[in-house]
Design a protein around this motif. Structure first.
Motif: not given
Length: 494
Positions: A436-460
């Motif tokens: 999932a991405v936000d309105g700015r096309t940045n990859v979305s995570t929970a606040p202060g977290k790095f796990m994406t909406s897909v299991n095993k996939v993180f972003t930084a």
């Protein structure tokens, strides 16, 4: 604290810069470091204030104040003063993976929050940092230190910019097997191709990469994940995947004539120069050249300044840098007190060089391009500029910079470089992984977290937060690695 009166006894002294008219003859770094004895004096100026804002990394009025890495600055300044460089390196390396990069390209958030800067000149922290890391390499302290034990877990890191490299370095230290995928022909991402050689010579990147490879990290170049390699295959082969692909979509300028030949994004211009420089010393003629051209740079940030400096080294005929906003004040305004980031006018190396070559500052404020004009062959020949003014937009309630009718002016121009920032991640990567991405096309995570909406996939990094600083990308990488480690092991000691 070693020298209680150091900040009273010694004035701030910086590394000497080569004169602008000399340094534009080459693409190398152009500062001569201070002697060790002088560096000790500069370190002694650190006053061990009761609350060291330099290492706070906190947000004040939406801006970062102090080091985002929380570097232990007063500690290693004191150690440098005492001449204990080995301990200084150990304290620096405790919080920073790549001081050899940040001491060269960071805007110095630590110095802007230095207590000495409240009533005088800040401590020369960046140069103290450089003296520590260069001493460490010269004396065998920064060599490979492979992990003693391996966990058996495998992690793929997509992107080799500062955040991706920080993730890889941290997770490898923990004992995981890390493979870094880079779509370009060389490792480094933004560090390699987004920052000119004058600010960061690439052998400093290669030096660190050799250490990381010797410590067990695998680098795979010219592999475009999402095209050459699919997400489903990586998720099958690795226990975790980290997306650190940067904010790679450049912001465009929409104006009539935009399709003219001779208009490029700044990142493509800078990349072509650096790649040609590394391949054959600019002898192949494949790079985007500014030689003998009237150049307009659209954008007043660091990237715009880099375009100015690079164009001058090419031998441009003239250079103009457009900024939409008014000129910032030369000193702090009353509503911008220390330790906030100082919103003041900065004349950087490229602008200094333009002044030396052409006799005036290249920046033109509250101005943008209204129209690009081309010749019969479709080549850019001129640009119509228009002045801007701030007006309140009734719909949004926000102040907007709008054109002032009757201020149009046509200027000759054969090369335009768009340095207007970046919009976010590239869709072919995010769609392939299904994150999932936000309105700015940045990859979305929970606040202060790095796990994406897909299991095993993180972003930084910039892919997660949007375009930002190298030092913030490293912080993101370190924090992301901690979350990945906990995901893999059930706990973390990173």
């Amino acid at each position: 604290m070693g020298k209680a009166t150091g900040f009273l006894e010694y004035e701030r002294k910086e590394a000497r810069a080569e004169a602008p008219l000399e340094r534009i003859k080459h693409f190398n770094e152009f500062h001569v470091p201070l002697s060790m004895e002088e560096q000790k004096k500069q370190a002694s100026r650190c006053m061990e204030c009761g609350v060291p804002f330099c290492q706070s990394g906190m947000t004040i009025k939406g801006m970062t104040s102090g080091c985002p890495l929380n570097n232990l600055i007063p500690e290693w300044n004191d150690l440098v003063y005492r001449g204990n460089y080995e301990q200084a390196y150990l304290r620096l390396h405790k919080t920073s993976n790549f001081p050899e990069f940040t001491c060269r390209v960071c805007p110095g958030l630590c110095e802007k929050a230095c207590t000495c800067g409240l009533n005088g000149d800040a401590v020369a922290t960046k140069e103290n940092e450089m003296s520590i890391i260069e001493y460490a390499y010269a004396n065998g302290l920064a060599g490979p230190k492979p992990p003693v034990n391996r966990t058996g877990k495998k992690v793929a890191v997509i992107g080799s910019g500062p955040s991706g490299l920080a993730v890889a370095d941290q997770l490898n230290t923990r004992g995981h097997e890390v493979t870094v995928f880079e779509r370009n022909d060389r490792v480094g991402g933004l560090l390699r191709y987004g920052i000119p050689n004058m600010k960061l010579e690439k052998h400093f990147i290669d030096r660190k990469l050799e250490v990381m490879e010797a410590e067990g990290i695998t680098f795979k170049t010219s592999v475009n994940v999402g095209k050459d390699v699919k997400a489903k295959d990586l998720l099958k082969d690795f226990d975790a995947v980290v997306l650190a692909c940067g904010a790679s979509n450049p912001r465009d300028i929409q104006a009539p004539g935009r399709d003219a030949k001779g208009i490029y994004f700044a990142v493509d211009f800078l990349t072509s120069t650096t790649k040609s420089l590394l391949d054959n010393g600019l002898q192949d003629g494949t790079y985007i050249s500014a030689k003998d051209k009237n150049v307009i740079v659209i954008g007043g940030g660091d990237t715009g300044n880099d375009c100015v400096g690079t164009s001058i080294r090419h031998g441009c005929k003239s250079i103009m840098q457009l900024e939409m906003m008014p000129k910032a004040p030369d000193t702090r305004a009353e509503n911008n007190p220390w330790p906030q980031w100082p919103l003041v006018c900065k004349t950087d190396y490229g602008q200094q060089e333009a002044i030396a070559v052409f006799g005036h500052d290249p920046r033109v404020y509250t101005t943008t391009v209204k129209e690009f004009k081309k010749d019969k062959a479709g080549n850019l020949k001129s640009a119509v500029l228009v002045s801007l003014e701030s007006k309140l937009d009734e719909k949004s309630g926000r102040k907007m910079m709008v054109p002032v009718e009757g201020t149009e002016k046509e200027v000759p121009c054969e090369l335009v470089l768009i340095a207007a920032g970046f919009l976010g991640s590239e869709s072919y990567v995010t769609e392939n992984f299904g994150v999932a991405v936000d309105g700015r096309t940045n990859v979305s995570t929970a606040p202060g977290k790095f796990m994406t909406s897909v299991n095993k996939v993180f972003t930084a990094g910039d892919m997660h937060t949007g375009q930002s600083l190298v030092v913030k990308a490293i912080r993101q990488g370190r924090d992301c690695a901690r979350e990945v480690d906990e995901f893999l092991m059930g706990y973390t000691n990173l």
